[in-house]
Design an enzyme around this catalytic site. Structure first.
Site, PDB file in Angstrom:
ATOM      1  N   THR A 203       9.809  11.014 -18.598  1.00 16.73           N
ATOM      2  CA  THR A 203      10.810  11.328 -17.577  1.00 16.73           C
ATOM      3  C   THR A 203      11.538  10.023 -17.238  1.00 16.73           C
ATOM      4  O   THR A 203      12.470   9.637 -17.921  1.00 16.73           O
ATOM      5  CB  THR A 203      10.172  11.971 -16.329  1.00 16.73           C
ATOM      6  OG1 THR A 203       9.081  11.157 -15.883  1.00 16.73           O
ATOM      7  CG2 THR A 203       9.655  13.363 -16.646  1.00 16.73           C
ATOM      8  N   LYS A 229       2.296   9.455 -20.377  1.00 22.13           N
ATOM      9  CA  LYS A 229       3.587   9.271 -19.724  1.00 22.13           C
ATOM     10  C   LYS A 229       3.323   8.981 -18.259  1.00 22.13           C
ATOM     11  O   LYS A 229       2.359   9.473 -17.664  1.00 22.13           O
ATOM     12  CB  LYS A 229       4.509  10.485 -19.894  1.00 22.13           C
ATOM     13  CG  LYS A 229       4.113  11.756 -19.154  1.00 22.13           C
ATOM     14  CD  LYS A 229       4.488  11.858 -17.696  1.00 22.13           C
ATOM     15  CE  LYS A 229       5.952  11.554 -17.471  1.00 22.13           C
ATOM     16  NZ  LYS A 229       6.258  11.581 -15.969  1.00 22.13           N
ATOM     17  N   THR A 240      -4.470  11.048 -14.040  1.00 26.78           N
ATOM     18  CA  THR A 240      -3.211  10.339 -13.873  1.00 26.78           C
ATOM     19  C   THR A 240      -2.095  10.957 -14.694  1.00 26.78           C
ATOM     20  O   THR A 240      -2.308  11.382 -15.809  1.00 26.78           O
ATOM     21  CB  THR A 240      -3.369   8.870 -14.302  1.00 26.78           C
ATOM     22  OG1 THR A 240      -2.131   8.208 -14.048  1.00 26.78           O
ATOM     23  CG2 THR A 240      -3.696   8.730 -15.742  1.00 26.78           C
ATOM     24  N   GLU A 324       8.359   1.975 -12.242  1.00 28.70           N
ATOM     25  CA  GLU A 324       9.806   2.041 -12.013  1.00 28.70           C
ATOM     26  C   GLU A 324      10.333   0.742 -11.398  1.00 28.70           C
ATOM     27  O   GLU A 324       9.972   0.373 -10.285  1.00 28.70           O
ATOM     28  CB  GLU A 324      10.127   3.234 -11.115  1.00 28.70           C
ATOM     29  CG  GLU A 324       9.911   4.556 -11.844  1.00 28.70           C
ATOM     30  CD  GLU A 324       9.988   5.773 -10.959  1.00 28.70           C
ATOM     31  OE1 GLU A 324      10.177   6.867 -11.506  1.00 28.70           O
ATOM     32  OE2 GLU A 324       9.850   5.648  -9.725  1.00 28.70           O
ATOM     33  N   ASN A 447      14.737   6.222  -7.734  1.00 31.49           N
ATOM     34  CA  ASN A 447      14.278   7.357  -6.955  1.00 31.49           C
ATOM     35  C   ASN A 447      15.333   7.930  -6.033  1.00 31.49           C
ATOM     36  O   ASN A 447      15.279   9.118  -5.669  1.00 31.49           O
ATOM     37  CB  ASN A 447      13.017   6.956  -6.172  1.00 31.49           C
ATOM     38  CG  ASN A 447      11.828   6.881  -7.099  1.00 31.49           C
ATOM     39  OD1 ASN A 447      11.262   7.894  -7.478  1.00 31.49           O
ATOM     40  ND2 ASN A 447      11.455   5.673  -7.480  1.00 31.49           N
ATOM     41  N   SER A 452      20.108  13.356  -9.345  1.00 32.88           N
ATOM     42  CA  SER A 452      21.570  13.316  -9.492  1.00 32.88           C
ATOM     43  C   SER A 452      21.972  13.614 -10.930  1.00 32.88           C
ATOM     44  O   SER A 452      21.248  13.297 -11.855  1.00 32.88           O
ATOM     45  CB  SER A 452      22.113  11.958  -9.095  1.00 32.88           C
ATOM     46  OG  SER A 452      21.763  11.687  -7.743  1.00 32.88           O
TER      47      SER A 452
END
Length: 452
Positions: A203, A229, A240, A324, A447, A452
């Site tokens: 993702t 992932k 996890t 991230e 995030n 969007s």
């Protein structure tokens, strides 16, 4: 000085603006801008990603992979993957304990508790882009439809088809996009497509994650290969993200489950990116039993478990390296706690502290934030016994900053990519290591724009 005619000036400016608008609408400027626009940037890859890229994983006898583009949410990329497991494969798993866990997780848990039909094969189907979590009975029906479609196509019991979904929470899964691709998935199955499968379940990940190990068994080698992932919403609780590990070992599901449970806390339950636990956390381990080696037992069992743990740890660390917006890989190493539970409280308090994580992002050796995190953890601590280190640098001890510590040494240490924050409580033998990353502006951007 002549008087300025402001009304005339305003009218003239309005005319100029009107002409510019006409040129833009007519495409004169727009076309030029498009032609001059730079090419679309390639997707950013974490600076902490393994330098050699996706590793060469061994083929696991009895396991086949396929991946297709279904358009569940993403376009122009593979987003659904299928794994077929040989008959009599043993499957074990651990999952999130979130009270809002997804329909896929609940379905997997129920199926692992069922009696396995003799000679039955198994399969795993995974989609990215939509987590099918908090979608009510519609979500449960989607799981049943997808797993039922795979079962029919492969000629195996529906109770042996395990599914996972990852992505946006609260949106119904467009399951028909997946079921329509099942024939293509079945047709594409092959034993050397594990990397493709790893790509399909990404993702916000910036790179696919894989790890492997080989163990010498009695009568032949035993191979282990795993993919994972995960990038954000990482604070596992008994499992996890999405992780699938495959081996050709001859081992029962019960023994495989025991090994998994013994090693999950020190690996996948010891990482955190942002202190948020996913609704979809799933870790499945499958053993096909097709190695030429004898059944795993005795000293081989110990070696196999150590290798399995190594693969789990490798994958867990890769998830943190793909956190991230991460630019730092950080181990919080706590020792000297009253017990292991207190050590864990301190380790996670430090690893999850936004103040600590942002200081690391800014390469600021602000050790006072570590002191504050220890204090809020709820663990027993004594100011005068507490010791703090950055790597090998002694920063604070005996209730005060080390007189020999120099701020410039701490700042120089923080420039590195791999950091160790050491906390010794001086109270007992409890210990725990937790791995995390820094918190950067990029995390907020990812995030804030996720849907969007």
């Amino acid at each position: 000085m002549p008087k300025t005619d402001w009304k005339s000036e305003a009218k003239a400016l309005k005319k100029k603006i009107k002409k510019l608008k006409a040129r833009v609408m007519g495409g004169e400027i727009g076309a030029a801008a498009v032609s001059a626009a730079p090419a679309k940037k390639a997707k950013m890859v974490s600076p902490l990603a393994p330098k050699g890229g996706f590793p060469q994983l061994p083929v696991i006898a009895g396991v086949e992979f396929a991946a297709v583009e279904a358009g569940v949410r993403y376009q122009n990329r593979k987003d659904v993957m299928l794994v077929r497991l040989a008959p009599d494969s043993a499957v074990a798993g651990v999952f999130t304990r979130s009270s809002t866990r997804s329909g896929c997780v609940r379905d997997c848990q129920a199926k692992l508790a069922m009696k396995v039909p003799a000679g039955a094969g198994a399969a795993i189907i995974v989609n990215s882009g939509n987590s099918n979590a908090f979608t009510g009975k519609v979500g449960d029906e989607a799981v049943a439809t997808v797993t039922g479609g795979v079962a029919e196509a492969l000629g195996i019991p529906a109770s042996r088809v395990f599914s996972s979904s990852t992505g946006v929470i609260g949106e119904p899964l467009p399951f028909e996009k997946i079921t329509s691709k099942i024939p293509d998935l079945v047709a594409e199955l092959r034993e050397d497509a594990i990397e493709m499968a790893a790509h399909a379940m990404m993702t916000t990940d910036t790179f696919p994650k894989g790890a492997a190990a080989t163990v010498q068994g009695e009568g032949g080698e035993i191979h282990i290969a795993g993919i994972a992932k995960g990038s954000g919403m990482i604070a596992p609780d008994m499992a996890t993200m999405l992780v699938y590990i495959f081996t050709d070992a001859k081992i029962s599901a019960a023994n495989l489950q025991k090994m998994l449970l013994r090693n999950v806390d020190a690996t996948f339950n010891s990482i955190t990116v942002d202190s948020d636990t996913s609704t979809s956390d799933t870790l499945l381990v499958a053993a096909t039993g097709q190695s030429t080696a004898a059944e795993v037992k005795g000293t081989v069992a110990k070696a196999f478990e150590a290798a399995l743990r190594g693969v789990m740890m490798n994958l867990a660390h890769q998830v943190i390296r793909d956190g991230e917006g991460a630019t730092k890989f950080v181990e919080v190493r706590v020792t000297g706690a009253k017990d292991d539970a207190d050590a864990a409280r301190v380790a996670f308090a430090v690893a999850n502290s936004p103040l600590v994580k942002t200081a690391i992002a800014g390469q600021d050796p602000n050790w006072g934030r570590i002191v504050a995190a220890v204090g809020k953890s709820g663990a027993e601590a004594d100011r005068d016994r507490l010791t703090i280190r950055f790597g090998d640098i002694l920063v604070a001890e005996k209730g005060w900053r080390n007189p020999a510590y120099r701020e410039e040494d701490g700042a120089a240490y923080m420039l590195g990519e791999d950091l160790v924050i050491g906390v010794d409580l001086g109270l007992g033998k409890g210990k725990r290591s937790v791995w995390t990353c820094d918190l950067t502006n990029r995390y907020v951007e990812i995030n804030a724009d996720y849907r969007s």
